[in-house]
Design a protein around this motif. Sequence first.
Motif, PDB file in Angstrom:
ATOM      1  N   LYS A   7       0.914  -1.307  -0.066  1.00  0.00           N
ATOM      2  CA  LYS A   7       0.044   0.081   0.018  1.00  0.00           C
ATOM      3  C   LYS A   7       0.708   1.501   0.002  1.00  0.00           C
ATOM      4  O   LYS A   7       0.444   2.316  -0.714  1.00  0.00           O
ATOM      5  CB  LYS A   7      -0.942   0.126   1.221  1.00  0.00           C
ATOM      6  CG  LYS A   7      -2.360  -1.023   0.942  1.00  0.00           C
ATOM      7  CD  LYS A   7      -3.048  -0.854   1.925  1.00  0.00           C
ATOM      8  CE  LYS A   7      -4.417  -1.812   1.822  1.00  0.00           C
ATOM      9  NZ  LYS A   7      -5.592  -1.505   2.771  1.00  0.00           N
ATOM     10  N   SER A  30      -7.601   6.458  -7.059  1.00  0.00           N
ATOM     11  CA  SER A  30      -8.367   5.299  -7.330  1.00  0.00           C
ATOM     12  C   SER A  30      -8.216   4.603  -8.744  1.00  0.00           C
ATOM     13  O   SER A  30      -8.042   3.398  -8.594  1.00  0.00           O
ATOM     14  CB  SER A  30      -9.923   5.757  -7.174  1.00  0.00           C
ATOM     15  OG  SER A  30     -10.630   4.453  -7.081  1.00  0.00           O
ATOM     16  N   ARG A 131      -2.716   5.408   4.512  1.00  0.00           N
ATOM     17  CA  ARG A 131      -4.014   5.716   4.952  1.00  0.00           C
ATOM     18  C   ARG A 131      -4.756   7.048   4.831  1.00  0.00           C
ATOM     19  O   ARG A 131      -5.566   7.313   4.647  1.00  0.00           O
ATOM     20  CB  ARG A 131      -3.913   5.452   6.483  1.00  0.00           C
ATOM     21  CG  ARG A 131      -3.829   4.127   7.162  1.00  0.00           C
ATOM     22  CD  ARG A 131      -3.713   4.194   8.629  1.00  0.00           C
ATOM     23  NE  ARG A 131      -3.657   2.738   9.051  1.00  0.00           N
ATOM     24  CZ  ARG A 131      -2.757   1.991   9.289  1.00  0.00           C
ATOM     25  NH1 ARG A 131      -1.592   2.381   8.789  1.00  0.00           N
ATOM     26  NH2 ARG A 131      -2.642   0.834   9.613  1.00  0.00           N
ATOM     27  N   SER A 135      -9.132   5.449  -0.010  1.00  0.00           N
ATOM     28  CA  SER A 135     -10.720   5.365   0.527  1.00  0.00           C
ATOM     29  C   SER A 135     -10.641   4.073   0.882  1.00  0.00           C
ATOM     30  O   SER A 135     -10.172   3.186   0.886  1.00  0.00           O
ATOM     31  CB  SER A 135     -11.522   5.651  -0.648  1.00  0.00           C
ATOM     32  OG  SER A 135     -11.643   4.716  -1.453  1.00  0.00           O
ATOM     33  N   GLU A 136     -11.953   3.990   1.982  1.00  0.00           N
ATOM     34  CA  GLU A 136     -12.182   2.762   2.620  1.00  0.00           C
ATOM     35  C   GLU A 136     -12.550   1.630   1.512  1.00  0.00           C
ATOM     36  O   GLU A 136     -12.145   0.491   1.555  1.00  0.00           O
ATOM     37  CB  GLU A 136     -13.626   3.020   3.365  1.00  0.00           C
ATOM     38  CG  GLU A 136     -12.931   3.542   4.663  1.00  0.00           C
ATOM     39  CD  GLU A 136     -14.292   3.522   5.669  1.00  0.00           C
ATOM     40  OE1 GLU A 136     -15.120   2.555   5.586  1.00  0.00           O
ATOM     41  OE2 GLU A 136     -14.440   4.469   6.471  1.00  0.00           O
ATOM     42  N   GLU A 137     -13.155   2.157   0.326  1.00  0.00           N
ATOM     43  CA  GLU A 137     -13.462   1.352  -0.906  1.00  0.00           C
ATOM     44  C   GLU A 137     -12.343   0.776  -1.422  1.00  0.00           C
ATOM     45  O   GLU A 137     -12.063  -0.636  -1.744  1.00  0.00           O
ATOM     46  CB  GLU A 137     -14.124   1.837  -1.747  1.00  0.00           C
ATOM     47  CG  GLU A 137     -14.817   1.021  -3.125  1.00  0.00           C
ATOM     48  CD  GLU A 137     -15.823   1.974  -3.834  1.00  0.00           C
ATOM     49  OE1 GLU A 137     -15.059   2.411  -5.122  1.00  0.00           O
ATOM     50  OE2 GLU A 137     -16.722   2.298  -3.616  1.00  0.00           O
ATOM     51  N   ASP A 138     -11.164   1.735  -1.636  1.00  0.00           N
ATOM     52  CA  ASP A 138      -9.955   1.182  -2.413  1.00  0.00           C
ATOM     53  C   ASP A 138      -9.072   0.283  -1.443  1.00  0.00           C
ATOM     54  O   ASP A 138      -8.421  -0.549  -2.061  1.00  0.00           O
ATOM     55  CB  ASP A 138      -9.091   2.311  -2.861  1.00  0.00           C
ATOM     56  CG  ASP A 138      -9.637   3.089  -3.924  1.00  0.00           C
ATOM     57  OD1 ASP A 138     -10.540   2.766  -4.744  1.00  0.00           O
ATOM     58  OD2 ASP A 138      -9.337   4.534  -4.153  1.00  0.00           O
ATOM     59  N   SER A 139      -9.086   0.598  -0.334  1.00  0.00           N
ATOM     60  CA  SER A 139      -8.449  -0.239   0.894  1.00  0.00           C
ATOM     61  C   SER A 139      -9.164  -1.527   0.909  1.00  0.00           C
ATOM     62  O   SER A 139      -8.208  -2.473   0.725  1.00  0.00           O
ATOM     63  CB  SER A 139      -8.418   0.444   2.252  1.00  0.00           C
ATOM     64  OG  SER A 139      -7.732  -0.307   2.917  1.00  0.00           O
ATOM     65  N   ALA A 140     -10.416  -1.686   0.968  1.00  0.00           N
ATOM     66  CA  ALA A 140     -10.682  -2.885   0.646  1.00  0.00           C
ATOM     67  C   ALA A 140     -10.712  -3.929  -0.502  1.00  0.00           C
ATOM     68  O   ALA A 140     -10.459  -4.961  -0.430  1.00  0.00           O
ATOM     69  CB  ALA A 140     -12.405  -2.868   1.112  1.00  0.00           C
ATOM     70  N   ASP A 143      -7.093  -5.068  -0.547  1.00  0.00           N
ATOM     71  CA  ASP A 143      -6.823  -6.142   0.824  1.00  0.00           C
ATOM     72  C   ASP A 143      -7.393  -7.471  -0.086  1.00  0.00           C
ATOM     73  O   ASP A 143      -6.637  -8.424   0.224  1.00  0.00           O
ATOM     74  CB  ASP A 143      -7.381  -5.637   1.958  1.00  0.00           C
ATOM     75  CG  ASP A 143      -6.877  -4.853   2.731  1.00  0.00           C
ATOM     76  OD1 ASP A 143      -5.813  -4.149   2.332  1.00  0.00           O
ATOM     77  OD2 ASP A 143      -7.560  -4.204   3.710  1.00  0.00           O
TER      78      ASP A 143
END
Length: 165
Positions: A7, A30, A131, A135-140, A143
């Motif tokens: 990341k 993104s 971090r 974004s939360e979406e990109d991180s998920a 992952d």
Amino acid sequence: TISRNPKDTCVSMYKHAGEKPEFGMKGEFSDFVKLFLSGQCECGSFFDFTNEWYAESLRNPENVLWMTYEEMVADPSGSICKIAKFIGIGDLEPDSELIQKTVEKSSVASMKASSGVYAGNVRQGGIGNWRKHFSEEDSAFFDEEYQKQMEGVGLTYDFGDGLVM
């Protein structure tokens, strides 16, 4: 081989690509995450490169030293001693003058001050800066792909703030 958590690597590559006109990177972060995960970046697939070199370091440890950026940040003196031993300089004490001078000269601040034309390639260092960009979406999404690509490899990374996967 020095490897960094993917990341933070992705963020660094995005910044690098955006600052170099020859790359023509105009997209949002993104968009870049998707390029990174599909291996369509400057250095190809992070996962292919990492997994192949990690496997080689296990097969051939006398010729391939595997370290992570995160372990180098956590213990610069110990890491430099490990490299010195690997390249045949011998066993050096972490508090020796040579090791301490090397730690000082290889710090982000020192490299920024002495890099000249390449100063832009040294941004800030550290662990977990991803971090601020994901974004939360990109991180998920990241992952999920990370888990697929790293399954069975036996390698984990420190993503900062206690997150290891």
